[in-house]
Design a protein around this motif. Structure first.
Motif, PDB file in Angstrom:
ATOM      1  N   ILE A 110       1.184   3.259   2.665  1.00 30.53           N
ATOM      2  CA  ILE A 110       1.391   2.453   1.458  1.00 30.53           C
ATOM      3  C   ILE A 110       2.753   2.672   0.804  1.00 30.53           C
ATOM      4  CG2 ILE A 110      -1.084   2.612   0.997  1.00 30.53           C
ATOM      5  CD1 ILE A 110      -0.365   4.192  -1.548  1.00 30.53           C
ATOM      6  N   GLU A 112       6.164   1.979   0.219  1.00 30.96           N
ATOM      7  CA  GLU A 112       7.099   0.925   0.578  1.00 30.96           C
ATOM      8  C   GLU A 112       8.431   1.123  -0.138  1.00 30.96           C
ATOM      9  OE1 GLU A 112       6.736  -1.451   2.778  1.00 30.96           O
ATOM     10  OE2 GLU A 112       4.650  -1.018   3.313  1.00 30.96           O
ATOM     11  N   LYS A 121       0.347  -2.440  -2.406  1.00 27.79           N
ATOM     12  CA  LYS A 121      -0.347  -1.960  -1.212  1.00 27.79           C
ATOM     13  C   LYS A 121      -1.348  -0.868  -1.566  1.00 27.79           C
ATOM     14  CE  LYS A 121       0.992  -1.655   3.608  1.00 27.79           C
ATOM     15  NZ  LYS A 121       2.100  -1.387   4.564  1.00 27.79           N
ATOM     16  N   ASN A 124      -4.370  -2.502  -3.165  1.00 29.28           N
ATOM     17  CA  ASN A 124      -5.124  -3.168  -2.115  1.00 29.28           C
ATOM     18  C   ASN A 124      -5.945  -2.171  -1.308  1.00 29.28           C
ATOM     19  OD1 ASN A 124      -4.704  -6.244  -1.253  1.00 29.28           O
ATOM     20  ND2 ASN A 124      -2.878  -5.580  -2.354  1.00 29.28           N
ATOM     21  N   ARG A 125      -5.323  -1.040  -0.992  1.00 24.89           N
ATOM     22  CA  ARG A 125      -6.044  -0.011  -0.243  1.00 24.89           C
ATOM     23  C   ARG A 125      -7.195   0.555  -1.069  1.00 24.89           C
ATOM     24  NH1 ARG A 125      -5.353   3.041   4.246  1.00 24.89           N
ATOM     25  NH2 ARG A 125      -6.187   5.152   4.231  1.00 24.89           N
ATOM     26  N   TYR A 181      -3.827  -7.035   3.019  1.00 25.27           N
ATOM     27  CA  TYR A 181      -3.990  -5.623   3.362  1.00 25.27           C
ATOM     28  C   TYR A 181      -5.289  -5.065   2.798  1.00 25.27           C
ATOM     29  CZ  TYR A 181      -2.935  -0.661   3.819  1.00 25.27           C
ATOM     30  OH  TYR A 181      -2.986   0.668   4.143  1.00 25.27           O
ATOM     31  N   TYR A 295       5.928  -8.951  -4.513  1.00 22.74           N
ATOM     32  CA  TYR A 295       6.049  -7.558  -4.930  1.00 22.74           C
ATOM     33  C   TYR A 295       6.325  -7.453  -6.426  1.00 22.74           C
ATOM     34  CZ  TYR A 295       6.409  -6.416   0.044  1.00 22.74           C
ATOM     35  OH  TYR A 295       6.171  -6.270   1.384  1.00 22.74           O
TER      36      TYR A 295
END
Length: 471
Positions: A110, A112, A121, A124-125, A181, A295
Protein backbone atom coordinates in the motif's frame (compact mmCIF):
# COMPACT_ATOMS: atom_id res chain seq x y z
CA UNK A 1 -7.22 47.48 -35.96
CA UNK A 2 -5.73 47.25 -32.48
CA UNK A 3 -2.08 48.13 -32.31
CA UNK A 4 -0.39 45.50 -30.21
CA UNK A 5 2.85 43.55 -30.27
CA UNK A 6 3.66 39.88 -29.85
CA UNK A 7 4.69 39.03 -26.34
CA UNK A 8 7.96 37.16 -26.30
CA UNK A 9 7.64 33.96 -24.29
CA UNK A 10 10.44 31.63 -23.27
CA UNK A 11 10.71 28.73 -20.88
CA UNK A 12 13.26 30.62 -18.80
CA UNK A 13 11.26 33.82 -18.60
CA UNK A 14 11.62 35.62 -15.27
CA UNK A 15 8.76 37.73 -14.03
CA UNK A 16 8.91 40.53 -11.48
CA UNK A 17 6.58 39.48 -8.71
CA UNK A 18 5.63 41.40 -5.61
CA UNK A 19 6.97 39.18 -2.80
CA UNK A 20 4.32 40.28 -0.33
CA UNK A 21 1.55 39.48 -2.80
CA UNK A 22 3.13 36.10 -3.54
CA UNK A 23 3.28 35.35 0.15
CA UNK A 24 -0.40 36.17 0.57
CA UNK A 25 -1.33 33.96 -2.39
CA UNK A 26 0.64 31.03 -0.96
CA UNK A 27 -1.31 31.31 2.28
CA UNK A 28 -4.72 31.00 0.63
CA UNK A 29 -6.79 28.01 1.64
CA UNK A 30 -9.87 26.38 0.28
CA UNK A 31 -12.97 27.98 1.86
CA UNK A 32 -14.23 26.56 5.15
CA UNK A 33 -11.37 24.06 5.42
CA UNK A 34 -8.47 24.05 7.91
CA UNK A 35 -4.95 23.15 6.88
CA UNK A 36 -3.72 19.59 7.48
CA UNK A 37 -0.69 19.66 9.79
CA UNK A 38 2.58 18.29 8.44
CA UNK A 39 6.11 18.29 9.79
CA UNK A 40 7.77 19.31 6.53
CA UNK A 41 5.93 20.17 3.33
CA UNK A 42 8.32 22.27 1.26
CA UNK A 43 9.01 19.82 -1.54
CA UNK A 44 6.26 21.25 -3.76
CA UNK A 45 7.72 24.74 -3.26
CA UNK A 46 11.16 23.55 -4.41
CA UNK A 47 12.63 24.61 -1.06
CA UNK A 48 13.98 21.17 -0.21
CA UNK A 49 17.65 20.60 -0.92
CA UNK A 50 19.37 17.35 -0.08
CA UNK A 51 22.72 19.13 0.17
CA UNK A 52 21.98 19.89 3.83
CA UNK A 53 22.56 16.20 4.59
CA UNK A 54 26.34 15.78 5.09
CA UNK A 55 26.47 12.25 3.68
CA UNK A 56 24.62 13.26 0.49
CA UNK A 57 26.46 16.42 -0.69
CA UNK A 58 26.07 15.53 -4.38
CA UNK A 59 22.25 15.50 -4.27
CA UNK A 60 22.08 19.28 -4.62
CA UNK A 61 22.28 19.07 -8.42
CA UNK A 62 19.35 16.68 -8.78
CA UNK A 63 16.08 17.72 -10.37
CA UNK A 64 12.90 18.11 -8.36
CA UNK A 65 11.51 14.79 -9.57
CA UNK A 66 14.74 12.94 -8.80
CA UNK A 67 14.73 14.47 -5.32
CA UNK A 68 11.15 13.30 -4.79
CA UNK A 69 12.10 9.79 -5.92
CA UNK A 70 14.91 9.69 -3.37
CA UNK A 71 12.59 10.95 -0.64
CA UNK A 72 10.00 8.29 -1.48
CA UNK A 73 12.64 5.55 -1.45
CA UNK A 74 13.91 6.64 1.97
CA UNK A 75 10.36 6.77 3.35
CA UNK A 76 9.65 3.23 2.16
CA UNK A 77 12.87 2.04 3.77
CA UNK A 78 11.95 3.70 7.07
CA UNK A 79 8.48 2.12 6.99
CA UNK A 80 9.94 -1.34 6.36
CA UNK A 81 12.35 -0.94 9.28
CA UNK A 82 9.55 0.14 11.62
CA UNK A 83 7.23 -2.70 10.65
CA UNK A 84 10.08 -5.23 10.90
CA UNK A 85 10.37 -4.35 14.59
CA UNK A 86 7.35 -6.63 15.09
CA UNK A 87 9.74 -9.50 14.31
CA UNK A 88 12.98 -8.05 15.65
CA UNK A 89 11.74 -7.08 19.13
CA UNK A 90 10.76 -10.02 21.31
CA UNK A 91 8.02 -8.20 23.31
CA UNK A 92 6.24 -7.21 20.08
CA UNK A 93 6.69 -10.63 18.49
CA UNK A 94 5.18 -12.32 21.54
CA UNK A 95 2.04 -10.23 21.03
CA UNK A 96 1.51 -10.74 17.27
CA UNK A 97 3.53 -13.86 16.47
CA UNK A 98 3.66 -15.00 12.84
CA UNK A 99 0.81 -12.60 11.99
CA UNK A 100 3.49 -9.88 11.84
CA UNK A 101 3.99 -10.99 8.25
CA UNK A 102 0.63 -9.39 7.38
CA UNK A 103 1.87 -6.03 8.63
CA UNK A 104 4.98 -6.29 6.42
CA UNK A 105 2.85 -7.26 3.42
CA UNK A 106 0.60 -4.27 4.10
CA UNK A 107 3.52 -1.83 4.02
CA UNK A 108 4.88 -3.34 0.80
CA UNK A 109 1.61 -3.29 -1.13
CA UNK A 110 0.00 0.00 0.00
CA UNK A 111 2.93 2.42 0.31
CA UNK A 112 2.63 4.55 -2.84
CA UNK A 113 4.46 7.63 -4.12
CA UNK A 114 1.86 10.20 -3.02
CA UNK A 115 0.05 10.51 0.29
CA UNK A 116 -3.35 10.27 -1.43
CA UNK A 117 -2.45 7.06 -3.21
CA UNK A 118 -1.18 5.52 0.03
CA UNK A 119 -4.28 6.54 1.97
CA UNK A 120 -6.64 5.37 -0.77
CA UNK A 121 -4.95 2.00 -1.09
CA UNK A 122 -4.75 1.61 2.68
CA UNK A 123 -8.44 2.36 3.21
CA UNK A 124 -9.31 0.01 0.37
CA UNK A 125 -7.27 -2.72 2.00
CA UNK A 126 -8.88 -2.03 5.37
CA UNK A 127 -12.43 -2.04 4.04
CA UNK A 128 -11.79 -5.15 1.96
CA UNK A 129 -10.27 -6.94 4.94
CA UNK A 130 -13.06 -6.00 7.35
CA UNK A 131 -15.95 -6.84 5.01
CA UNK A 132 -14.32 -9.95 3.56
CA UNK A 133 -13.18 -11.18 6.95
CA UNK A 134 -16.60 -10.51 8.53
CA UNK A 135 -18.55 -12.38 5.87
CA UNK A 136 -15.96 -15.12 5.84
CA UNK A 137 -16.22 -15.59 9.60
CA UNK A 138 -20.01 -15.76 9.49
CA UNK A 139 -19.95 -18.29 6.66
CA UNK A 140 -17.20 -20.31 8.35
CA UNK A 141 -19.07 -20.49 11.67
CA UNK A 142 -22.21 -21.62 9.84
CA UNK A 143 -20.21 -24.27 7.97
CA UNK A 144 -18.60 -25.52 11.20
CA UNK A 145 -22.01 -25.99 12.80
CA UNK A 146 -23.16 -28.16 9.92
CA UNK A 147 -19.97 -30.21 9.97
CA UNK A 148 -19.08 -33.13 7.74
CA UNK A 149 -19.84 -32.83 4.03
CA UNK A 150 -22.08 -29.81 4.65
CA UNK A 151 -19.03 -27.86 5.83
CA UNK A 152 -17.28 -28.14 2.46
CA UNK A 153 -20.50 -27.51 0.51
CA UNK A 154 -21.30 -24.30 2.37
CA UNK A 155 -17.73 -23.04 1.96
CA UNK A 156 -17.72 -23.83 -1.78
CA UNK A 157 -21.09 -22.11 -2.33
CA UNK A 158 -19.99 -19.00 -0.41
CA UNK A 159 -16.72 -18.76 -2.32
CA UNK A 160 -18.56 -19.01 -5.64
CA UNK A 161 -21.37 -16.54 -4.83
CA UNK A 162 -19.31 -13.84 -3.14
CA UNK A 163 -16.41 -14.21 -5.58
CA UNK A 164 -18.66 -13.91 -8.64
CA UNK A 165 -20.63 -10.92 -7.28
CA UNK A 166 -17.49 -9.09 -6.17
CA UNK A 167 -15.82 -9.66 -9.54
CA UNK A 168 -18.88 -8.25 -11.35
CA UNK A 169 -18.89 -5.11 -9.20
CA UNK A 170 -15.14 -4.79 -9.70
CA UNK A 171 -15.73 -4.24 -13.44
CA UNK A 172 -18.17 -1.33 -12.96
CA UNK A 173 -16.23 1.79 -14.09
CA UNK A 174 -17.05 3.92 -11.06
CA UNK A 175 -16.08 1.18 -8.60
CA UNK A 176 -13.08 0.13 -10.66
CA UNK A 177 -11.73 3.67 -10.62
CA UNK A 178 -11.61 4.06 -6.84
CA UNK A 179 -12.34 0.74 -5.14
CA UNK A 180 -10.88 -1.98 -7.37
CA UNK A 181 -8.11 -2.79 -4.93
CA UNK A 182 -10.58 -2.98 -2.03
CA UNK A 183 -12.78 -5.44 -3.94
CA UNK A 184 -9.74 -7.56 -4.76
CA UNK A 185 -8.70 -7.64 -1.09
CA UNK A 186 -12.29 -8.55 -0.17
CA UNK A 187 -12.14 -11.60 -2.45
CA UNK A 188 -8.72 -12.57 -1.14
CA UNK A 189 -9.60 -12.19 2.53
CA UNK A 190 -12.90 -14.04 2.18
CA UNK A 191 -11.21 -17.02 0.53
CA UNK A 192 -8.32 -17.10 3.01
CA UNK A 193 -10.67 -17.07 5.99
CA UNK A 194 -12.95 -19.74 4.58
CA UNK A 195 -10.27 -22.20 3.47
CA UNK A 196 -8.11 -21.69 6.56
CA UNK A 197 -10.82 -22.82 8.98
CA UNK A 198 -11.14 -26.14 7.15
CA UNK A 199 -7.68 -27.29 8.30
CA UNK A 200 -7.15 -25.04 11.31
CA UNK A 201 -8.95 -25.78 14.58
CA UNK A 202 -8.27 -22.30 15.95
CA UNK A 203 -11.32 -20.12 16.43
CA UNK A 204 -12.34 -18.20 13.32
CA UNK A 205 -12.77 -14.92 15.13
CA UNK A 206 -9.27 -15.16 16.58
CA UNK A 207 -7.75 -15.63 13.11
CA UNK A 208 -9.61 -12.64 11.69
CA UNK A 209 -8.86 -10.47 14.73
CA UNK A 210 -5.11 -11.13 14.76
CA UNK A 211 -4.67 -10.59 11.05
CA UNK A 212 -6.77 -7.43 11.06
CA UNK A 213 -4.72 -6.05 13.96
CA UNK A 214 -1.42 -6.53 12.15
CA UNK A 215 -2.85 -5.01 8.96
CA UNK A 216 -3.95 -1.95 10.95
CA UNK A 217 -0.44 -1.66 12.40
CA UNK A 218 1.08 -1.69 8.92
CA UNK A 219 -1.49 0.85 7.73
CA UNK A 220 -0.75 3.23 10.61
CA UNK A 221 2.99 3.05 9.94
CA UNK A 222 2.49 3.82 6.23
CA UNK A 223 0.14 6.73 6.84
CA UNK A 224 2.32 8.24 9.57
CA UNK A 225 5.48 8.16 7.46
CA UNK A 226 3.71 9.25 4.28
CA UNK A 227 1.85 12.20 5.85
CA UNK A 228 4.35 13.52 8.37
CA UNK A 229 7.76 12.94 6.76
CA UNK A 230 8.20 15.09 3.64
CA UNK A 231 4.64 14.46 2.34
CA UNK A 232 4.27 14.22 -1.42
CA UNK A 233 0.74 15.30 -2.31
CA UNK A 234 -0.91 14.17 -5.53
CA UNK A 235 -3.10 17.29 -5.39
CA UNK A 236 -0.06 19.57 -5.57
CA UNK A 237 1.37 17.64 -8.50
CA UNK A 238 -1.95 17.70 -10.35
CA UNK A 239 -2.46 21.41 -9.71
CA UNK A 240 1.10 22.31 -10.75
CA UNK A 241 1.00 20.24 -13.94
CA UNK A 242 -2.34 21.79 -14.91
CA UNK A 243 -1.34 25.43 -14.56
CA UNK A 244 2.12 24.85 -16.11
CA UNK A 245 0.50 23.39 -19.23
CA UNK A 246 -0.85 26.86 -20.07
CA UNK A 247 2.68 28.29 -20.33
CA UNK A 248 3.80 25.43 -22.59
CA UNK A 249 0.82 26.01 -24.87
CA UNK A 250 1.64 29.73 -24.96
CA UNK A 251 5.19 28.95 -26.06
CA UNK A 252 3.96 26.63 -28.81
CA UNK A 253 1.43 29.15 -30.19
CA UNK A 254 3.98 31.94 -30.01
CA UNK A 255 6.48 29.83 -31.90
CA UNK A 256 3.93 28.93 -34.59
CA UNK A 257 3.13 32.57 -35.31
CA UNK A 258 6.77 33.60 -35.34
CA UNK A 259 7.68 30.74 -37.68
CA UNK A 260 4.82 31.57 -40.02
CA UNK A 261 5.86 35.18 -40.34
CA UNK A 262 9.47 34.12 -40.81
CA UNK A 263 8.41 31.88 -43.68
CA UNK A 264 6.55 34.82 -45.15
CA UNK A 265 9.73 36.87 -45.17
CA UNK A 266 11.58 36.30 -48.43
CA UNK A 267 14.88 37.02 -46.70
CA UNK A 268 14.57 33.97 -44.46
CA UNK A 269 14.27 30.38 -45.56
CA UNK A 270 14.66 28.29 -42.44
CA UNK A 271 12.99 25.21 -41.01
CA UNK A 272 10.51 25.31 -38.18
CA UNK A 273 12.23 25.55 -34.80
CA UNK A 274 9.12 25.44 -32.61
CA UNK A 275 9.21 22.63 -30.06
CA UNK A 276 5.98 20.61 -30.13
CA UNK A 277 7.20 17.93 -27.71
CA UNK A 278 4.96 19.10 -24.90
CA UNK A 279 1.89 19.16 -27.16
CA UNK A 280 2.54 15.53 -28.10
CA UNK A 281 3.04 14.63 -24.44
CA UNK A 282 -0.12 16.46 -23.45
CA UNK A 283 -2.19 14.38 -25.87
CA UNK A 284 -1.28 11.27 -23.86
CA UNK A 285 -1.85 12.80 -20.41
CA UNK A 286 -5.47 11.75 -19.87
CA UNK A 287 -4.74 8.55 -17.95
CA UNK A 288 -2.18 10.32 -15.75
CA UNK A 289 -4.61 13.16 -14.98
CA UNK A 290 -7.37 10.73 -14.04
CA UNK A 291 -4.99 8.84 -11.77
CA UNK A 292 -3.81 12.02 -10.01
CA UNK A 293 -7.40 13.23 -9.63
CA UNK A 294 -8.36 9.91 -8.04
CA UNK A 295 -5.44 10.09 -5.60
CA UNK A 296 -6.15 13.75 -4.81
CA UNK A 297 -9.73 12.91 -3.82
CA UNK A 298 -8.41 10.63 -1.08
CA UNK A 299 -6.16 13.23 0.48
CA UNK A 300 -7.28 15.08 3.65
CA UNK A 301 -7.44 18.84 4.12
CA UNK A 302 -4.02 20.38 3.53
CA UNK A 303 -2.60 23.62 2.24
CA UNK A 304 -4.80 25.22 -0.40
CA UNK A 305 -6.96 22.17 -1.00
CA UNK A 306 -9.98 21.32 1.08
CA UNK A 307 -12.55 18.59 1.37
CA UNK A 308 -14.59 17.94 -1.81
CA UNK A 309 -12.27 20.11 -3.86
CA UNK A 310 -13.54 20.12 -7.51
CA UNK A 311 -10.87 17.93 -9.08
CA UNK A 312 -13.37 16.92 -11.74
CA UNK A 313 -13.11 20.45 -13.16
CA UNK A 314 -9.35 20.01 -13.45
CA UNK A 315 -10.05 17.01 -15.67
CA UNK A 316 -12.27 19.20 -17.86
CA UNK A 317 -9.49 21.76 -18.16
CA UNK A 318 -7.07 19.01 -19.13
CA UNK A 319 -9.46 17.76 -21.80
CA UNK A 320 -9.76 21.21 -23.41
CA UNK A 321 -5.97 21.66 -23.19
CA UNK A 322 -5.48 18.39 -25.07
CA UNK A 323 -7.85 19.57 -27.80
CA UNK A 324 -5.94 22.84 -28.01
CA UNK A 325 -2.64 20.95 -28.21
CA UNK A 326 -4.01 18.89 -31.12
CA UNK A 327 -4.93 22.06 -33.01
CA UNK A 328 -1.46 23.50 -32.39
CA UNK A 329 0.15 20.35 -33.78
CA UNK A 330 -1.92 20.68 -36.95
CA UNK A 331 -0.97 24.34 -37.05
CA UNK A 332 2.68 23.34 -36.94
CA UNK A 333 2.13 20.88 -39.77
CA UNK A 334 0.52 23.67 -41.75
CA UNK A 335 3.77 25.62 -41.48
CA UNK A 336 5.65 22.90 -43.35
CA UNK A 337 3.23 23.00 -46.28
CA UNK A 338 3.09 26.80 -46.32
CA UNK A 339 6.78 27.42 -46.95
CA UNK A 340 6.95 27.25 -50.75
CA UNK A 341 3.75 29.22 -51.44
CA UNK A 342 5.02 31.99 -49.19
CA UNK A 343 8.02 32.44 -51.46
CA UNK A 344 5.77 33.60 -54.31
CA UNK A 345 6.43 37.20 -55.22
CA UNK A 346 2.75 37.88 -55.89
CA UNK A 347 1.88 37.44 -52.20
CA UNK A 348 4.75 39.40 -50.66
CA UNK A 349 2.89 42.71 -50.53
CA UNK A 350 -0.20 41.17 -48.94
CA UNK A 351 1.90 39.31 -46.36
CA UNK A 352 3.52 42.55 -45.29
CA UNK A 353 0.09 44.15 -44.84
CA UNK A 354 -1.39 41.32 -42.76
CA UNK A 355 1.71 40.87 -40.57
CA UNK A 356 0.50 43.43 -37.97
CA UNK A 357 -2.80 41.56 -37.84
CA UNK A 358 -1.02 38.32 -37.00
CA UNK A 359 0.94 40.15 -34.32
CA UNK A 360 -2.29 41.45 -32.78
CA UNK A 361 -3.93 38.02 -32.92
CA UNK A 362 -0.91 36.33 -31.36
CA UNK A 363 -0.65 38.95 -28.63
CA UNK A 364 -4.30 38.52 -27.64
CA UNK A 365 -4.13 34.71 -27.57
CA UNK A 366 -0.87 34.73 -25.60
CA UNK A 367 -2.21 37.23 -23.06
CA UNK A 368 -5.42 35.24 -22.59
CA UNK A 369 -3.62 31.95 -21.99
CA UNK A 370 -1.13 33.58 -19.62
CA UNK A 371 -4.00 35.11 -17.66
CA UNK A 372 -5.70 31.71 -17.40
CA UNK A 373 -2.45 30.10 -16.29
CA UNK A 374 -1.75 32.76 -13.66
CA UNK A 375 -5.28 32.53 -12.27
CA UNK A 376 -4.85 28.77 -11.90
CA UNK A 377 -1.44 29.16 -10.28
CA UNK A 378 -2.59 31.80 -7.81
CA UNK A 379 -6.03 30.19 -7.37
CA UNK A 380 -7.93 33.41 -8.07
CA UNK A 381 -10.83 34.26 -10.33
CA UNK A 382 -10.00 35.21 -13.89
CA UNK A 383 -10.68 38.50 -15.65
CA UNK A 384 -13.33 36.94 -17.88
CA UNK A 385 -14.47 40.23 -19.38
CA UNK A 386 -10.94 41.23 -20.38
CA UNK A 387 -10.28 37.84 -21.94
CA UNK A 388 -13.55 38.02 -23.88
CA UNK A 389 -12.55 41.44 -25.20
CA UNK A 390 -9.17 40.14 -26.34
CA UNK A 391 -10.69 37.11 -28.08
CA UNK A 392 -13.34 39.24 -29.75
CA UNK A 393 -10.60 41.48 -31.10
CA UNK A 394 -8.76 38.42 -32.41
CA UNK A 395 -11.84 37.28 -34.32
CA UNK A 396 -12.16 40.74 -35.84
CA UNK A 397 -8.52 40.64 -36.93
CA UNK A 398 -8.95 37.18 -38.48
CA UNK A 399 -12.04 38.35 -40.40
CA UNK A 400 -10.10 41.33 -41.69
CA UNK A 401 -7.25 39.10 -42.86
CA UNK A 402 -9.69 36.73 -44.59
CA UNK A 403 -11.18 39.61 -46.55
CA UNK A 404 -7.74 40.80 -47.58
CA UNK A 405 -6.69 37.30 -48.66
CA UNK A 406 -9.86 36.85 -50.75
CA UNK A 407 -9.38 40.21 -52.42
CA UNK A 408 -5.72 39.57 -53.19
CA UNK A 409 -6.42 36.06 -54.48
CA UNK A 410 -9.02 37.35 -56.92
CA UNK A 411 -6.67 40.04 -58.23
CA UNK A 412 -3.79 37.63 -58.71
CA UNK A 413 -5.99 35.00 -60.36
CA UNK A 414 -7.46 37.53 -62.79
CA UNK A 415 -4.01 38.83 -63.67
CA UNK A 416 -2.61 35.37 -64.31
CA UNK A 417 -5.59 34.30 -66.39
CA UNK A 418 -5.23 37.38 -68.55
CA UNK A 419 -1.56 36.47 -69.08
CA UNK A 420 -2.46 32.81 -69.78
CA UNK A 421 -0.13 31.77 -67.00
CA UNK A 422 -1.96 28.61 -65.86
CA UNK A 423 0.97 27.04 -63.98
CA UNK A 424 1.48 30.06 -61.72
CA UNK A 425 -2.27 30.23 -61.23
CA UNK A 426 -2.13 26.74 -59.72
CA UNK A 427 0.65 27.84 -57.38
CA UNK A 428 -1.46 30.84 -56.41
CA UNK A 429 -4.35 28.55 -55.47
CA UNK A 430 -1.99 26.55 -53.27
CA UNK A 431 -0.82 29.73 -51.59
CA UNK A 432 -4.31 31.00 -50.87
CA UNK A 433 -5.36 27.56 -49.62
CA UNK A 434 -2.34 27.40 -47.29
CA UNK A 435 -3.11 30.81 -45.82
CA UNK A 436 -6.81 29.97 -45.50
CA UNK A 437 -5.96 26.74 -43.64
CA UNK A 438 -3.68 28.61 -41.27
CA UNK A 439 -6.37 31.21 -40.57
CA UNK A 440 -9.01 28.54 -40.00
CA UNK A 441 -6.80 26.78 -37.47
CA UNK A 442 -5.98 30.08 -35.82
CA UNK A 443 -9.69 30.77 -35.46
CA UNK A 444 -10.14 27.32 -33.89
CA UNK A 445 -7.42 28.22 -31.40
CA UNK A 446 -9.36 31.35 -30.44
CA UNK A 447 -12.57 29.31 -30.03
CA UNK A 448 -10.79 26.75 -27.90
CA UNK A 449 -9.27 29.45 -25.66
CA UNK A 450 -12.76 30.85 -25.19
CA UNK A 451 -14.03 27.41 -24.17
CA UNK A 452 -11.07 27.06 -21.83
CA UNK A 453 -11.96 30.41 -20.25
CA UNK A 454 -15.44 29.17 -19.40
CA UNK A 455 -14.11 25.97 -17.82
CA UNK A 456 -11.54 27.86 -15.71
CA UNK A 457 -14.19 30.38 -14.67
CA UNK A 458 -16.46 27.54 -13.60
CA UNK A 459 -13.64 26.07 -11.51
CA UNK A 460 -13.12 29.42 -9.78
CA UNK A 461 -16.81 29.66 -8.91
CA UNK A 462 -17.07 26.13 -7.53
CA UNK A 463 -13.77 26.23 -5.63
CA UNK A 464 -14.50 29.69 -4.26
CA UNK A 465 -11.42 31.39 -5.64
CA UNK A 466 -11.05 34.99 -4.36
CA UNK A 467 -11.33 37.91 -6.75
CA UNK A 468 -7.97 39.31 -7.72
CA UNK A 469 -7.62 43.02 -7.00
CA UNK A 470 -5.02 44.87 -9.02
CA UNK A 471 -3.31 47.64 -7.04
Amino acid sequence: MESTHVISITNNEEENVDHNKEKNNNNKTFPFSPSFPTIISHVKEKKFNMSFVPIFPSFSHLSEQETKNIIHSIKVGISLVLVSLLYLLDPLYEQVGENAMWAIMTVVVIFEFSAGATLGKGLNRGMGTIVGGGLGCVAAILAQKLGGVGNSIIIGICIFIFGAIATYFRMIPRIKRRYEYGVMIFILTLNLVLVSVVRDEQQVWEIARDRLLTIVIGFIICISVSFFLFPLWASNEFHDSTHSSFQHLVNAIQGCLEDYMRFADEKENEATNTNFTFCKTLLNSKSKDELLANYAKWEPLHGKFGYSYPWQNYLKIGEVNRELAAIILVLGRCLQTSKKPMELQSWSETIQVIEPCFEAIGSNIVWSLKELGESMKQMRKIHASQISTKLKASRAEISMVVKMIISTSKKISTSMLNNNDENNNCYDDDASLAIASFLFLLKEVVNKVEELTKVVEQLGDIAGFPTHIQL
